[in-house]
Design an enzyme around this catalytic site. Structure first.
Site, mmCIF file in Angstrom:
data_model
loop_
_atom_site.group_PDB
_atom_site.id
_atom_site.type_symbol
_atom_site.label_atom_id
_atom_site.label_comp_id
_atom_site.label_asym_id
_atom_site.label_seq_id
_atom_site.Cartn_x
_atom_site.Cartn_y
_atom_site.Cartn_z
ATOM 1 N N ARG A 29 0.647 -1.377 -0.142
ATOM 2 C CA ARG A 29 -0.021 -0.178 0.002
ATOM 3 C C ARG A 29 0.977 1.165 -0.031
ATOM 4 O O ARG A 29 0.386 2.374 0.626
ATOM 5 C CB ARG A 29 -1.068 -0.161 1.151
ATOM 6 C CG ARG A 29 -1.901 -1.025 1.251
ATOM 7 C CD ARG A 29 -3.138 -0.641 0.504
ATOM 8 N NE ARG A 29 -3.978 -1.593 0.622
ATOM 9 C CZ ARG A 29 -5.187 -1.845 1.348
ATOM 10 N NH1 ARG A 29 -5.356 -0.817 2.057
ATOM 11 N NH2 ARG A 29 -6.089 -2.662 1.427
ATOM 12 N N ARG A 33 -3.064 6.772 1.346
ATOM 13 C CA ARG A 33 -3.512 7.915 2.100
ATOM 14 C C ARG A 33 -2.615 8.635 3.108
ATOM 15 O O ARG A 33 -2.914 9.523 3.561
ATOM 16 C CB ARG A 33 -4.828 7.465 3.166
ATOM 17 C CG ARG A 33 -6.101 7.405 2.164
ATOM 18 C CD ARG A 33 -7.209 6.847 2.800
ATOM 19 N NE ARG A 33 -6.899 5.458 3.271
ATOM 20 C CZ ARG A 33 -7.755 4.490 3.893
ATOM 21 N NH1 ARG A 33 -8.997 4.729 4.367
ATOM 22 N NH2 ARG A 33 -7.449 3.320 4.164
ATOM 23 N N ARG A 42 -7.861 12.167 -4.298
ATOM 24 C CA ARG A 42 -8.776 11.615 -3.794
ATOM 25 C C ARG A 42 -10.030 12.636 -3.352
ATOM 26 O O ARG A 42 -11.129 12.097 -3.296
ATOM 27 C CB ARG A 42 -8.642 10.726 -2.378
ATOM 28 C CG ARG A 42 -7.970 9.224 -2.972
ATOM 29 C CD ARG A 42 -9.110 8.405 -3.234
ATOM 30 N NE ARG A 42 -9.961 7.763 -2.209
ATOM 31 C CZ ARG A 42 -11.113 8.002 -1.903
ATOM 32 N NH1 ARG A 42 -11.712 8.668 -2.615
ATOM 33 N NH2 ARG A 42 -11.722 7.136 -0.952
ATOM 34 N N ASP A 78 -7.333 -2.248 -7.011
ATOM 35 C CA ASP A 78 -7.632 -2.764 -5.912
ATOM 36 C C ASP A 78 -8.273 -4.295 -5.975
ATOM 37 O O ASP A 78 -8.151 -4.777 -7.243
ATOM 38 C CB ASP A 78 -8.954 -2.200 -5.219
ATOM 39 C CG ASP A 78 -9.297 -2.312 -3.762
ATOM 40 O OD1 ASP A 78 -8.236 -2.180 -3.108
ATOM 41 O OD2 ASP A 78 -10.289 -2.815 -3.643
ATOM 42 N N TYR A 153 -14.931 -11.904 -0.017
ATOM 43 C CA TYR A 153 -15.641 -10.545 -0.264
ATOM 44 C C TYR A 153 -16.670 -10.729 -0.996
ATOM 45 O O TYR A 153 -17.800 -10.336 -0.525
ATOM 46 C CB TYR A 153 -14.614 -9.582 -0.972
ATOM 47 C CG TYR A 153 -13.737 -8.668 -0.059
ATOM 48 C CD1 TYR A 153 -14.218 -7.780 0.799
ATOM 49 C CD2 TYR A 153 -12.510 -9.365 -0.098
ATOM 50 C CE1 TYR A 153 -13.443 -7.201 1.692
ATOM 51 C CE2 TYR A 153 -11.446 -8.490 0.722
ATOM 52 C CZ TYR A 153 -11.818 -7.318 1.574
ATOM 53 O OH TYR A 153 -11.134 -6.883 2.415
HETATM 54 O O1 CP3 Z 1 0.041 -1.611 -2.521
HETATM 55 C C1 CP3 Z 1 -0.330 -0.510 -3.437
HETATM 56 O O2 CP3 Z 1 0.181 0.723 -3.195
HETATM 57 C C2 CP3 Z 1 -1.291 -0.727 -4.402
HETATM 58 C C3 CP3 Z 1 -2.577 -0.415 -4.289
HETATM 59 C C4 CP3 Z 1 -3.868 -1.513 -3.412
HETATM 60 C C5 CP3 Z 1 -4.806 -1.088 -3.269
HETATM 61 N N1 CP3 Z 1 -5.623 -2.289 -2.687
HETATM 62 C C6 CP3 Z 1 -5.374 0.434 -3.247
HETATM 63 C C7 CP3 Z 1 -6.281 0.793 -2.025
HETATM 64 C C8 CP3 Z 1 -3.409 -2.607 -3.267
HETATM 65 C C9 CP3 Z 1 -2.240 -3.746 -3.679
HETATM 66 C C10 CP3 Z 1 -4.976 -3.165 -2.779
HETATM 67 C C11 CP3 Z 1 -5.073 -4.316 -2.460
HETATM 68 C C12 CP3 Z 1 -6.020 -4.883 -1.546
HETATM 69 N N2 CP3 Z 1 -7.220 -4.089 -1.429
HETATM 70 C C13 CP3 Z 1 -6.233 -5.922 -0.493
HETATM 71 C C14 CP3 Z 1 -4.787 -6.979 -0.258
HETATM 72 C C15 CP3 Z 1 -4.005 -6.228 0.428
HETATM 73 C C16 CP3 Z 1 -4.234 -6.170 1.851
HETATM 74 O O3 CP3 Z 1 -4.069 -4.813 2.457
HETATM 75 O O4 CP3 Z 1 -4.224 -7.138 2.624
HETATM 76 C C17 CP3 Z 1 -7.527 -5.806 0.135
HETATM 77 C C18 CP3 Z 1 -7.772 -6.753 1.342
HETATM 78 C C19 CP3 Z 1 -7.946 -4.907 -0.444
HETATM 79 C C20 CP3 Z 1 -9.674 -4.534 -0.139
HETATM 80 C C21 CP3 Z 1 -9.661 -3.147 0.394
HETATM 81 N N3 CP3 Z 1 -9.530 -2.062 -0.533
HETATM 82 C C22 CP3 Z 1 -9.569 -2.754 1.805
HETATM 83 C C23 CP3 Z 1 -9.826 -3.770 2.878
HETATM 84 C C24 CP3 Z 1 -9.592 -1.247 1.771
HETATM 85 C C25 CP3 Z 1 -9.509 -0.352 3.203
HETATM 86 C C26 CP3 Z 1 -10.557 0.142 3.413
HETATM 87 C C27 CP3 Z 1 -9.909 1.567 4.068
HETATM 88 O O5 CP3 Z 1 -10.402 2.539 3.716
HETATM 89 O O6 CP3 Z 1 -8.951 1.134 5.060
HETATM 90 C C28 CP3 Z 1 -9.371 -0.919 0.177
HETATM 91 C C29 CP3 Z 1 -9.435 0.371 -0.127
HETATM 92 C C30 CP3 Z 1 -8.071 0.831 -0.597
HETATM 93 N N4 CP3 Z 1 -7.595 0.155 -1.684
HETATM 94 C C31 CP3 Z 1 -7.415 1.921 -0.306
HETATM 95 C C32 CP3 Z 1 -6.022 1.916 -1.391
HETATM 96 C C33 CP3 Z 1 -5.014 3.027 -1.205
HETATM 97 C C34 CP3 Z 1 -7.774 3.068 0.645
HETATM 98 C C35 CP3 Z 1 -7.621 4.563 0.158
HETATM 99 C C36 CP3 Z 1 -8.730 4.997 -0.402
HETATM 100 O O7 CP3 Z 1 -9.860 4.849 -0.025
HETATM 101 O O8 CP3 Z 1 -8.574 5.872 -1.105
#
Ligand code: CP3
Length: 347
Positions: A29, A33, A42, A78, A153
């Site tokens: 990640r 943020r 965003r 994502d 999911y």
């Molecule tokens: O690593 C990176 O920089 C690449 C980007 C990336 C995102 N999601 C962007 C994102 C990657 C590799 C993911 C994969 C992802 N998404 C996973 C596997 C990785 C892990 O952390 O285990 C999972 C479980 C998800 C599902 C998901 N998407 C979750 C649980 C969330 C978080 C909710 C939150 O707001 O905390 C997201 C949203 C998400 N995906 C964000 C980002 C940068 C959050 C920021 C936003 O809302 O802009």
């Protein structure tokens, strides 16, 4: 003589357990943020808009590389983006994660998924890969979710703590669960193959939530479709990272499923992973909370991770899970510099 720039990058060498001049580091990640420039974008775009607009996704993936001396970039997308190719409707809700309009938790719902994925839905991701390859000199990591984590999911319909519906479907209707896992494996094979054709140089398979399973259930319900993905990646000729959290009890089975690199969280010492799997590289595993600790504590925790990896080839430094939204940027800079400067090797 500048040998380093003309050789295979240290991240890719470490994936293959080859010697490196310094321990490579990237951060799960790393685009996200905790960066003000990400929050700025965003303000005017949703996460899914960014994922589906190659120029924006490329820009966001570049942001951490401008600030830190990272050894790899990761595709910005994502986890759920590829399920659009099966006809699944979903959204990503702020501060909570992916939400699926109609959960996929019975035979009919699984049967209504598209059998051959509509790859046009994923063309935007492949275009992001092409743009990124033109823009960066460090290796580009692609990624996909493993069948269990993505399936969870789809079955739960949203984030979950106990994965109750997922485990209930697995126990009550194992053939429906199996059908879903195999379809997701087919999708991820097509997805990763498309990313590879577009130019990714390594791939991480995220099985973030698999640690909720017993070893017996992993073997019975998850191992085979997951292994199919790694077998397909092996034919693509790019190294693979197999990541999960809470996996100490599952690692033998996950290793059997595949992965040149085993990615683990902070709950298992890297030395133990190395001892159990001497032929694999390891990735990890600083607790993401360490970035909020006082300087001397962070300093010590970085040293402890490096000591566990013991300077042997095949360590990629990373956090044990994604970087947290409020992480202080100066501590990220400190971590990247510390990892590089403390692991200089002259040979
Ligand atoms: O690593 C990176 O920089 C690449 C980007 C990336 C995102 N999601 C962007 C994102 C990657 C590799 C993911 C994969 C992802 N998404 C996973 C596997 C990785 C892990 O952390 O285990 C999972 C479980 C998800 C599902 C998901 N998407 C979750 C649980 C969330 C978080 C909710 C939150 O707001 O905390 C997201 C949203 C998400 N995906 C964000 C980002 C940068 C959050 C920021 C936003 O809302 O802009």
């Amino acid at each position: 003589m500048n040998r380093v720039t003309t050789e295979t990058p240290r991240f890719l060498r470490a994936c293959r357990s080859q010697p490196v001049d310094r321990t490579p580091i990237w951060i799960m990640r790393q685009a996200g943020r905790y960066l003000p420039e990400y929050r700025e974008i965003r303000k005017s775009h949703t996460l899914l808009e960014i994922c589906r607009a190659p120029e924006l996704a490329c820009e966001v993936a570049l942001q951490p590389l401008r600030r830190f001396d990272l050894d790899a970039a990761i595709l910005f997308s994502d986890l759920l983006v590829p399920v659009a190719a099966l006809g699944v409707d979903f959204d990503i809700v702020e501060k909570s994660g992916p939400v699926v309009g109609r959960p996929v938790r019975d035979r009919e719902a699984v049967g209504s998924l598209k059998l051959s994925p509509d790859l046009r839905e994923l063309e935007c991701v492949f275009e992001t890969v092409r743009l990124l390859r033109k823009a960066i000199s460090v290796p580009l990591i692609g990624f996909a979710g493993a069948p269990f984590t993505v399936g969870s999911y789809l079955i739960e319909g949203g984030p979950s703590r106990d994965f109750r519906q997922t485990r209930l479907l697995m126990l009550r209707e194992p053939e429906v669960f199996c059908d879903l896992m195999e379809r997701l494996a087919d999708l991820m094979i097509a997805y990763v193959s498309g990313q590879a054709a577009a130019g990714i140089q390594a791939v991480q398979i995220f099985d973030s939530w698999v640690g909720v399973l017993s070893p017996a259930d992993y073997r019975r319900h998850v191992l085979r479709p997951t292994r199919r993905i790694f077998q397909a990646i092996a034919k693509l000729g790019i190294p693979s990272i197999h990541f999960g959290t809470g996996t100490a009890a599952l690692l033998d089975h996950m290793a059997e499923a595949g992965g040149d690199v085993l990615g683990v969280d902070w709950r298992i010492p890297l030395g133990q992973v190395r001892a159990r799997f001497p032929e694999r590289a390891v990735q990890g595993n600083l607790d993401p909370q360490a970035l909020f600790a006082p300087g001397e504590v962070l300093d010590r925790m970085i040293d402890e991770v490096l000591a566990e990896a013991a300077g042997a080839p095949g360590h990629i430094f990373n956090l044990g899970h994604g970087i947290l939204p409020e992480s202080p940027i100066e501590n990220v800079t400190f971590m990247v510099e510390a990892v590089h400067s403390r692991t200089v090797r002259m040979d």
